[in-house]
Design an enzyme around this catalytic site. Structure first.
Site, PDB file in Angstrom:
ATOM      1  N   GLU A  51       0.672  -1.292  -0.073  1.00 52.72           N
ATOM      2  CA  GLU A  51       0.174   0.076   0.116  1.00 52.72           C
ATOM      3  C   GLU A  51       0.746   1.383   0.057  1.00 52.72           C
ATOM      4  OE1 GLU A  51       0.192  -2.190   2.392  1.00 52.72           O
ATOM      5  OE2 GLU A  51       0.237  -1.409   4.481  1.00 52.72           O
ATOM      6  N   TYR A 110      -4.865 -10.451   9.752  1.00 54.82           N
ATOM      7  CA  TYR A 110      -5.859 -10.066   8.762  1.00 54.82           C
ATOM      8  C   TYR A 110      -7.255 -10.576   9.120  1.00 54.82           C
ATOM      9  CZ  TYR A 110      -1.774  -9.126   5.739  1.00 54.82           C
ATOM     10  OH  TYR A 110      -0.763  -8.428   5.170  1.00 54.82           O
ATOM     11  N   ASP A 115       8.192 -10.031  10.571  1.00 53.58           N
ATOM     12  CA  ASP A 115       7.819 -10.948   9.424  1.00 53.58           C
ATOM     13  C   ASP A 115       7.100 -12.309  10.053  1.00 53.58           C
ATOM     14  OD1 ASP A 115       7.387 -10.662   6.627  1.00 53.58           O
ATOM     15  OD2 ASP A 115       8.887 -12.349   6.478  1.00 53.58           O
ATOM     16  N   HIS A 172      -8.389  -3.977  -1.268  1.00 50.89           N
ATOM     17  CA  HIS A 172      -7.351  -3.953  -0.049  1.00 50.89           C
ATOM     18  C   HIS A 172      -6.331  -2.999  -0.042  1.00 50.89           C
ATOM     19  CE1 HIS A 172      -5.571  -6.489   3.357  1.00 50.89           C
ATOM     20  NE2 HIS A 172      -4.490  -5.724   2.856  1.00 50.89           N
ATOM     21  N   GLU A 173      -5.411  -2.698  -1.041  1.00 49.64           N
ATOM     22  CA  GLU A 173      -4.485  -1.764  -0.811  1.00 49.64           C
ATOM     23  C   GLU A 173      -4.970  -0.410  -0.860  1.00 49.64           C
ATOM     24  OE1 GLU A 173      -1.984  -3.299   0.056  1.00 49.64           O
ATOM     25  OE2 GLU A 173      -2.166  -5.305  -0.773  1.00 49.64           O
ATOM     26  N   GLU A 217      -4.155  -4.532   9.347  1.00 48.77           N
ATOM     27  CA  GLU A 217      -4.405  -5.644   8.347  1.00 48.77           C
ATOM     28  C   GLU A 217      -6.023  -6.086   8.471  1.00 48.77           C
ATOM     29  OE1 GLU A 217      -3.025  -5.996   5.540  1.00 48.77           O
ATOM     30  OE2 GLU A 217      -0.869  -5.060   6.025  1.00 48.77           O
ATOM     31  N   HIS A 224      -6.051   0.495   2.759  1.00 48.79           N
ATOM     32  CA  HIS A 224      -5.003   0.917   3.539  1.00 48.79           C
ATOM     33  C   HIS A 224      -4.812   2.408   3.500  1.00 48.79           C
ATOM     34  CE1 HIS A 224      -3.229  -2.636   5.268  1.00 48.79           C
ATOM     35  NE2 HIS A 224      -2.926  -3.357   4.135  1.00 48.79           N
TER      36      HIS A 224
END
Ligand code: BES
Ligand code: ZN
Length: 614
Positions: free
Chosen positions: A279, A389, A381, A303-304, A326, A307
């Protein structure tokens, strides 16, 4: 004397502003509550032969502690010189061995007069944030390409800065690239000064949202504020697939308030991009694997784009709070899909998401099933699972179920408006939730255990159970197939991509006899899965075929692994290869060839999975 004293007090107040609260970010060395950067000016030259960027990063400082040093994050940078606005050379201390997760702390000693610090440096050829592509890794095949990926803590490998999402900065940049290669960045204001590309982001953003790409790029306008960028070979397909972008932005504005970033463009990258989408403000980066030809995978753009509210406008203050980015975004994404393509489409996407979460949860240790996850000492990560999510979105859907949609929408809009351009923690959200939706409504409060949703493992029993009529139709056909009905006799006419995904997940769950190689061959004859141009369907098929020993897919699988670098696809595909006869040898044989084409993010995951030491 009195007057002088008062004056020096005043002066002290003017130069040393009150300290902001300290947010503990275990993934950054920065101490922004002592000295913080407020604006970054970048001046870089891209060297495609050596795979390095070289130039200066200049930080404008706000100093809350007159004697404290300026502490920044870096990773693998080669520092050449450090000076202040008057040209005074500044000394920098740094440990000889980097921290395995955070990289190298830079501690720059400041003079009492220092307001601005310029760092001249060069990036390492293997900087994790940067992927330098050879021409053969691009669609055009003739020119090299570069893109950066900052989230979560990779920006420090191409820019020395305070790499914490709680430290928001404005920025400007001047980028020089070889002739014929066009630099683009995550900023609405783009220009050029001779052969230098210039950019300016005048809204404060977290460092992980600073992004650069450079290659043989062209753009196609979709509307006055939306355009698609891609290589010339991809632009037609990309512009057709993403032609609904303006409608998506308009839908978002109607639901969640004004779009505050000026332009909204999408850059379709070469296939080695390790994510589906990223994003980056004003310029979402996207994988070309969403170009299915029928707009079936455009929820990724929804979705992006979402953001731009949850994530870029209101940002997680630390990576523990990633679910605020998320989970909210998956919820918003689905609301846009419902608005634009109807309830049936939105319902299918929720079911698919929750189905994936259910399967993944079973593989995760309890600590990693928690929304407010403890990531200290780990790579952020590691927190990038389905939990932030899908469990995050389920939490918001549960709240919507309790308070009703109108109250939920008003609440979300207030959340964005009142925290715009701020970085927020989970505690801030919980206090806001309590104050605006729960405190004065004991009957609502009795229906949800917020602490459990945010702090406990597993999926709470009150999680809404999604269902989809369109999937019920698929399940009926699946039952027929399991009972021996030949594929050509199944009623599949008019099925959309999500229904095929459901179908393939049902086939994958069938027992070995039902999904034998010969029965998979029948399916392939009827539906041509091995030739599918839809990357979600193709991946699901290649995984299940490989797991069930249907070897007609082998060439297609290897070709896919040699071209696509999207981690979400690579993981299950390599897992499937590993599980087969002689799996380790075969997986490693493919990986050795393909690895140089993957981004560091995907390499890291796969190295660990395959026990590969570079
Ligand atoms: N911001 C993420 C990508 C990301 C997260 C990169 C954490 C690095 C660290 C992006 O918005 C995202 O979630 N992308 C998904 C697609 C989406 C439709 C779920 C992806 O790339 O798979
Ligand atoms: Zn996201």
């Amino acid at each position: 004397m009195r007057v002088l004293f008062a004056c020096s007090l005043l002066c002290a107040c003017a130069t040393v502003p009150p300290r902001p609260p300290a947010i503990d970010d275990p993934h950054s060395f920065a101490r922004p509550y002592e000295v913080r950067s407020t604006h970054l000016d970048l001046d870089l030259t891209l060297d495609f032969d050596r795979h390095v960027a070289r130039g200066t990063a200049t930080h404008l400082l706000e100093r809350f502690d007159a004697t404290a040093p300026f502490v920044l994050d870096s990773d693998g940078l080669n520092l050449i010189a450090i000076a202040d606005q008057d040209g005074n050379e500044l000394t920098c201390e740094r440990p000889t061995t980097p921290d395995p997760v955070r990289g190298t702390r830079l501690q720059i000693r400041l003079l009492p007069t220092t307001k601005r610090v310029s760092i001249t440096y060069e990036t390492a050829p293997d900087a994790e944030a940067m992927q330098w592509l050879d021409p053969e890794q691009t669609a055009g095949g003739e020119r090299p390409f570069l893109f950066t990926q900052g989230q979560a803590i990779l920006t420090r490998s191409w820019i020395p800065l305070q790499d914490s999402p709680a430290v928001r900065i404005t920025w400007s940049a001047r980028i020089r690239a070889p002739q014929g290669l066009l630099p683009v960045m995550s900023a609405g204001e783009r220009g050029h000064d001779g052969d230098t590309a210039t950019f300016r982001m005048d809204r404060p953003v977290p460092p992980y949202l600073i992004a650069l790409a450079c290659g043989d790029l062209v753009s196609r306008d979709i509307s006055a504020r939306c355009a698609v960028w891609a290589e010339p070979a991809t632009i037609d397909l990309a512009a057709r697939e993403l032609s609904d972008m303006e409608h998506m932005v308009a839908a978002c504005e109607q639901l969640f308030g004004p779009y505050r970033w000026g332009r909204y463009d999408v850059l379709v990258l070469p296939p080695s991009f390790p994510f589906g989408g990223m994003e980056n403000p004003c310029l979402t980066f996207a994988t070309p694997t969403i170009l299915a030809g029928d707009k079936s995978l455009v929820s990724l753009i929804a979705h992006e784009l979402s953001h731009s509210w949850s994530g870029n406008l209101v940002t997680n203050a630390t990576w523990r709070d990633f679910w605020l980015n998320e989970g909210f975004t998956v919820y918003l994404e689905n609301r846009i899909m419902e608005h634009l393509y109807g309830r049936d489409r939105a319902a299918m996407e929720i079911v698919l998401g929750m189905q994936e979460l259910g399967a993944e949860m079973k593989t995760l240790p309890a600590g990693d099933q928690v929304l407010h996850i403890d990531l200290s000492g780990r790579n952020p990560d590691d927190g990038m699972t389905g939990v932030p999510y899908q469990k995050g979105a389920a939490f918001l859907r549960r709240l919507e179920q309790i308070v009703g949609r109108p109250a939920m929408d008003a609440f979300l809009r207030q959340w964005f408006d009142e925290h715009a351009f701020q970085s927020v923690t989970t505690a801030t959200f919980l206090a806001f939730l309590d104050q605006r939706l729960l405190r004065d409504h004991p009957e609502r409060r009795a229906q949800i255990d917020v602490e459990r949703w945010v702090g406990a493992a597993g999926l709470p029993i009150d999680a809404p159970v999604p269902d989809s009529v369109l999937f019920a139709a698929v399940d009926a056909e699946l039952a027929q197939w399991r009972n021996g009905t030949p594929p050509a006799s199944l009623a599949t006419a008019g099925w959309v991509s999500q229904q095929w995904q459901r179908f393939l997940s049902g086939v994958a769950d069938a027992d070995a006899a039902a999904a034998s190689p010969s029965r998979l061959a029948e399916l392939d004859d009827a539906f041509a899965f091995t030739r599918s141009g839809n990357s979600e369907i193709l991946t699901a098929w290649l995984v299940l075929a490989t797991r069930n020993g249907y070897h007609a897919v082998d060439r297609r699988l290897e070709l896919f692994l040699m071209t696509v670098g999207r981690r979400k696809f690579l993981k299950p595909l390599y897992e499937a290869v590993l599980a087969g006869a002689d799996g380790k040898a075969r997986a490693l044989a493919i990986y050795r060839k393909a690895r140089p084409r993957y981004h560091a993010v995907s390499q890291r995951t796969l190295d660990a999975m395959l026990g590969y030491t570079p």
